[in-house]
Design an enzyme around this catalytic site. Structure first.
Site, PDB file in Angstrom:
ATOM      1  N   ARG A 120      54.470   1.608  10.734  1.00  0.00           N
ATOM      2  CA  ARG A 120      53.284   1.079  10.064  1.00  0.00           C
ATOM      3  C   ARG A 120      52.006   1.464  10.793  1.00  0.00           C
ATOM      4  O   ARG A 120      50.975   1.733  10.167  1.00  0.00           O
ATOM      5  CB  ARG A 120      53.408  -0.441   9.928  1.00  0.00           C
ATOM      6  CG  ARG A 120      54.446  -0.846   8.864  1.00  0.00           C
ATOM      7  CD  ARG A 120      54.882  -2.287   9.041  1.00  0.00           C
ATOM      8  NE  ARG A 120      55.732  -2.810   7.984  1.00  0.00           N
ATOM      9  CZ  ARG A 120      57.044  -2.597   7.875  1.00  0.00           C
ATOM     10  NH1 ARG A 120      57.668  -1.853   8.771  1.00  0.00           N
ATOM     11  NH2 ARG A 120      57.735  -3.122   6.881  1.00  0.00           N
ATOM     12  N   ARG A 154      77.129  -0.799   6.229  1.00  0.00           N
ATOM     13  CA  ARG A 154      77.273  -1.441   7.534  1.00  0.00           C
ATOM     14  C   ARG A 154      78.270  -2.588   7.538  1.00  0.00           C
ATOM     15  O   ARG A 154      78.795  -2.939   8.595  1.00  0.00           O
ATOM     16  CB  ARG A 154      75.913  -1.997   7.963  1.00  0.00           C
ATOM     17  CG  ARG A 154      75.399  -1.352   9.173  1.00  0.00           C
ATOM     18  CD  ARG A 154      74.071  -1.871   9.603  1.00  0.00           C
ATOM     19  NE  ARG A 154      73.322  -0.740  10.117  1.00  0.00           N
ATOM     20  CZ  ARG A 154      72.037  -0.736  10.365  1.00  0.00           C
ATOM     21  NH1 ARG A 154      71.315  -1.814  10.097  1.00  0.00           N
ATOM     22  NH2 ARG A 154      71.459   0.338  10.858  1.00  0.00           N
ATOM     23  N   ASP A 204      69.162  -6.442  10.700  1.00  0.00           N
ATOM     24  CA  ASP A 204      69.662  -5.288  11.461  1.00  0.00           C
ATOM     25  C   ASP A 204      70.583  -5.698  12.609  1.00  0.00           C
ATOM     26  O   ASP A 204      71.120  -4.836  13.311  1.00  0.00           O
ATOM     27  CB  ASP A 204      68.480  -4.481  12.017  1.00  0.00           C
ATOM     28  CG  ASP A 204      67.691  -3.812  10.900  1.00  0.00           C
ATOM     29  OD1 ASP A 204      68.280  -3.536   9.838  1.00  0.00           O
ATOM     30  OD2 ASP A 204      66.478  -3.558  11.086  1.00  0.00           O
ATOM     31  N   SER A 220      63.700  -7.627   0.706  1.00  0.00           N
ATOM     32  CA  SER A 220      63.474  -6.336   1.368  1.00  0.00           C
ATOM     33  C   SER A 220      62.017  -6.166   1.748  1.00  0.00           C
ATOM     34  O   SER A 220      61.139  -6.079   0.882  1.00  0.00           O
ATOM     35  CB  SER A 220      63.892  -5.186   0.441  1.00  0.00           C
ATOM     36  OG  SER A 220      63.441  -3.964   0.987  1.00  0.00           O
ATOM     37  N   ARG A 275      71.052   6.629  -0.051  1.00  0.00           N
ATOM     38  CA  ARG A 275      70.530   5.253  -0.105  1.00  0.00           C
ATOM     39  C   ARG A 275      69.654   5.025  -1.344  1.00  0.00           C
ATOM     40  O   ARG A 275      68.977   5.928  -1.811  1.00  0.00           O
ATOM     41  CB  ARG A 275      69.744   4.943   1.188  1.00  0.00           C
ATOM     42  CG  ARG A 275      70.687   4.967   2.390  1.00  0.00           C
ATOM     43  CD  ARG A 275      69.977   4.670   3.668  1.00  0.00           C
ATOM     44  NE  ARG A 275      69.473   3.312   3.718  1.00  0.00           N
ATOM     45  CZ  ARG A 275      68.719   2.850   4.702  1.00  0.00           C
ATOM     46  NH1 ARG A 275      68.382   3.659   5.706  1.00  0.00           N
ATOM     47  NH2 ARG A 275      68.301   1.617   4.696  1.00  0.00           N
ATOM     48  N   LYS A 301      60.401  -0.451  15.930  1.00  0.00           N
ATOM     49  CA  LYS A 301      60.448   0.639  14.942  1.00  0.00           C
ATOM     50  C   LYS A 301      59.591   0.309  13.724  1.00  0.00           C
ATOM     51  O   LYS A 301      58.819   1.144  13.253  1.00  0.00           O
ATOM     52  CB  LYS A 301      61.920   0.867  14.548  1.00  0.00           C
ATOM     53  CG  LYS A 301      62.146   2.014  13.592  1.00  0.00           C
ATOM     54  CD  LYS A 301      63.558   2.564  13.687  1.00  0.00           C
ATOM     55  CE  LYS A 301      64.620   1.623  13.163  1.00  0.00           C
ATOM     56  NZ  LYS A 301      64.586   1.427  11.699  1.00  0.00           N
ATOM     57  N   SER A 302      59.720  -0.906  13.202  1.00  0.00           N
ATOM     58  CA  SER A 302      58.958  -1.279  12.000  1.00  0.00           C
ATOM     59  C   SER A 302      57.451  -1.183  12.250  1.00  0.00           C
ATOM     60  O   SER A 302      56.703  -0.652  11.421  1.00  0.00           O
ATOM     61  CB  SER A 302      59.279  -2.728  11.607  1.00  0.00           C
ATOM     62  OG  SER A 302      60.616  -2.842  11.213  1.00  0.00           O
TER      63      SER A 302
HETATM   64  C1  S3P Z   1      62.502  -2.695   7.782  1.00  0.00           C
HETATM   65  C2  S3P Z   1      63.076  -3.550   6.898  1.00  0.00           C
HETATM   66  C3  S3P Z   1      64.527  -3.783   6.801  1.00  0.00           C
HETATM   67  C4  S3P Z   1      65.280  -3.260   8.018  1.00  0.00           C
HETATM   68  C5  S3P Z   1      64.790  -1.920   8.473  1.00  0.00           C
HETATM   69  C6  S3P Z   1      63.305  -1.949   8.781  1.00  0.00           C
HETATM   70  C7  S3P Z   1      61.048  -2.506   7.761  1.00  0.00           C
HETATM   71  O1  S3P Z   1      65.006  -3.139   5.640  1.00  0.00           O
HETATM   72  O2  S3P Z   1      66.667  -3.188   7.742  1.00  0.00           O
HETATM   73  O3  S3P Z   1      65.480  -1.495   9.638  1.00  0.00           O
HETATM   74  O4  S3P Z   1      60.489  -1.944   8.716  1.00  0.00           O
HETATM   75  O5  S3P Z   1      60.416  -2.937   6.785  1.00  0.00           O
HETATM   76  P1  S3P Z   1      64.930  -3.867   4.202  1.00  0.00           P
HETATM   77  O6  S3P Z   1      63.573  -4.334   4.059  1.00  0.00           O
HETATM   78  O7  S3P Z   1      65.275  -2.870   3.149  1.00  0.00           O
HETATM   79  O8  S3P Z   1      65.958  -4.956   4.304  1.00  0.00           O
END
Ligand code: S3P
Length: 454
Positions: free
Chosen positions: A37, A361, A330, A178, A133, A32-33
């Site tokens: 991007r 969570r 996660d 983060s 959030r 997903k990340s």
């Molecule tokens: C992510 C960063 C994480 C993660 C999220 C995806 C990302 O969040 O929990 O599912 O793609 O950069 P945080 O960076 O806020 O911890």
């Protein structure tokens, strides 16, 4: 209230004890990340970016729609390949309507970074979960670029953004671990003059840094003690680059933990991303006694990848240190399920950030276990799970609070529970793991009709 993604109904489901071992080889959807991007960088590059293996979950489709609304051409070919014709750094254009980022914090926060240094006006919103959030964590640093943000009280979406016409580059120490905040600042820095400097006291996933380089930007990373300091040279010409998205380790976690818990199982998940800043769960499972075998290790598009193989194992409790949290942020809900099936008491430390995910969570994970007869406590920011050695009563109804990972964790718990585990709504699973239910069924899990209310 019906919280399901737009246009869908809540979908309750029950997970019953697996009738036999889980077995098979199943591929999980793309990371997903990296998927978010790849679309964003493709839109900011000059030329055509081709993306193989993109996750087509709801969250990423929101990013695709936003990049289209900002002027990029984003197309999915019939064979599944995605093609993005980018506008160049600084070249995105004003959207004619509100950008709705659905359930996705990553999409919303990274996009805030991009929009901060584009001289255009936009409005962003999200679903009931995302509108709760915290966005202040990106609004505050990004305001220093010269961008203006107007939000609801408390820094909540919807947000109106007026991007800076001549953005200042930032020098920012990220106060919470983060990757989203780090990435927002770096993305703003792409269209700012001079060098953007971001310091993170604890290393978080570095997909943004890797992809910046892949698209031709100059990024330097200095390690000072535990901190990482990232320097990005502003206003580069990003060149379109092909991306192959690896399988998502955060999604692979669910079938792999299910296989560890159901005796006699053996499951292989091929082509999983193994970026060391994402693999804390696998390390922790090994400490619990699991053998996580990795075959066919290789590099794909600059990210390490391998095939993961696990077998049913009697797990033992573990003490997870707080500094590991960014590498498995996660994965705590599914680790808590593994801990519930283990012998002994597991303590997971330093989980403050879990309170601001798709749901709170920390509470949702504790509740998912306790309604199913597992003893659990929250002490400060720590989660303590008293393992059952596999004798999980089940029979509870789990509230997912619009959180895909809570839903999937509950369904995995049901695979070893004496009585079925019910879940109020599995529709949010599609945000990150479309096909989860059929894939688990293919391995031999018994997921199906909800239990009728008494
Ligand atoms: C992510 C960063 C994480 C993660 C999220 C995806 C990302 O969040 O929990 O599912 O793609 O950069 P945080 O960076 O806020 O911890």
């Amino acid at each position: 209230m019906d919280h399901a993604p737009s246009g869908t109904q809540s979908r309750p489901m029950a997970s019953r004890r697996a009738p036999g071992p889980l077995s098979g080889r199943i591929a999980v959807p793309g990371d997903k990340s990296i998927s978010h991007r790849a679309l964003m960088f493709g839109a900011l590059a000059v030329g055509e970016t081709r993306i193989a293996g993109l996750l087509t979950g709801e969250d990423v489709l929101r990013t695709a729609a936003a990049m289209r609304a900002l002027g990029a051409e984003v197309i999915q070919d019939p064979d599944g390949l995605w093609r993005v014709a980018g506008r160049g750094v600084g070249g995105l254009t004003e959207p004619t309507d509100i950008l709705d980022m659905g359930n996705s914090g990553t999409a919303a926060r990274l996009l805030c970074g991009i929009l901060a240094s584009h001289p255009i006006f936009s409005v962003m919103t999200g679903d009931d979960s995302l509108r709760r959030r915290p966005m202040r964590r990106v609004i505050d640093p990004l305001t220093a670029t010269g961008a203006r943000f107007a939000s609801r009280d408390g820094g909540l979406l919807p947000l109106a953004i007026e991007g800076a016409p001549d953005a200042h580059s930032l020098d920012y120490r990220v106060p919470v671990p983060s990757a989203q905040v780090k990435s927002a600042v770096l993305l703003a820095g792409l269209n700012a003059r001079g060098t953007t400097r971001v310091e993170e006291p604890e290393a978080t996933r570095d997909h943004t840094e890797n992809m910046l380089r892949h698209f031709g930007a100059t990024v330097e990373v200095e390690i000072v003690g535990n901190s990482r300091i990232i320097h990005l040279h502003g206003q580069p010409e990003l060149r379109a680059a092909d991306v192959t998205v690896p399988g998502d380790p955060s999604s692979a976690a669910f079938p792999l933990v299910a296989a560890l818990l159901v005796p006699g199982s053996s499951v292989t998940v091929p082509s999983v991303g193994l970026n060391p800043l994402r693999t804390g769960l696998f390390l922790t499972l090994e400490e619990m006694g699991a053998a996580v075998a990795i075959a066919n290790r290789r590099l794909e598009g600059g990210e390490p990848v391998g095939d993961l193989i696990v077998s049913g194992t009697a797990l033992r409790a573990v003490d997870v240190p707080p500094e590991r949290a960014p590498t498995m942020i996660d994965e705590y809900p599914i680790l808590a399920v593994a801990a519930a099936g283990a012998t002994g008491t597991t303590r997971m430390r330093g989980l403050k950030e879990l309170r601001v995910k798709e749901s709170d969570r920390l509470s949702a994970t504790a509740a998912l276990l306790s309604v199913n007869g597992v003893k659990v406590e929250i002490e400060g920011d720590d989660l303590i799970v008293h393992g059952t050695g596999g004798a999980i009563p089940g029979g509870g109804r789990v509230e997912t609070h619009m959180d895909h990972r809570v839903a999937m964790s509950a369904l995995v718990l049901g695979c070893i529970a004496t009585n079925p585990v019910s879940v109020d709504d599995v529709s949010f699973i599609d945000t990150s793991f479309p096909g989860f239910v059929s894939l688990m069924a293919a391995l031999g899990a018994a997921l199906g009709a909800a239990i009728a209310d008494a």
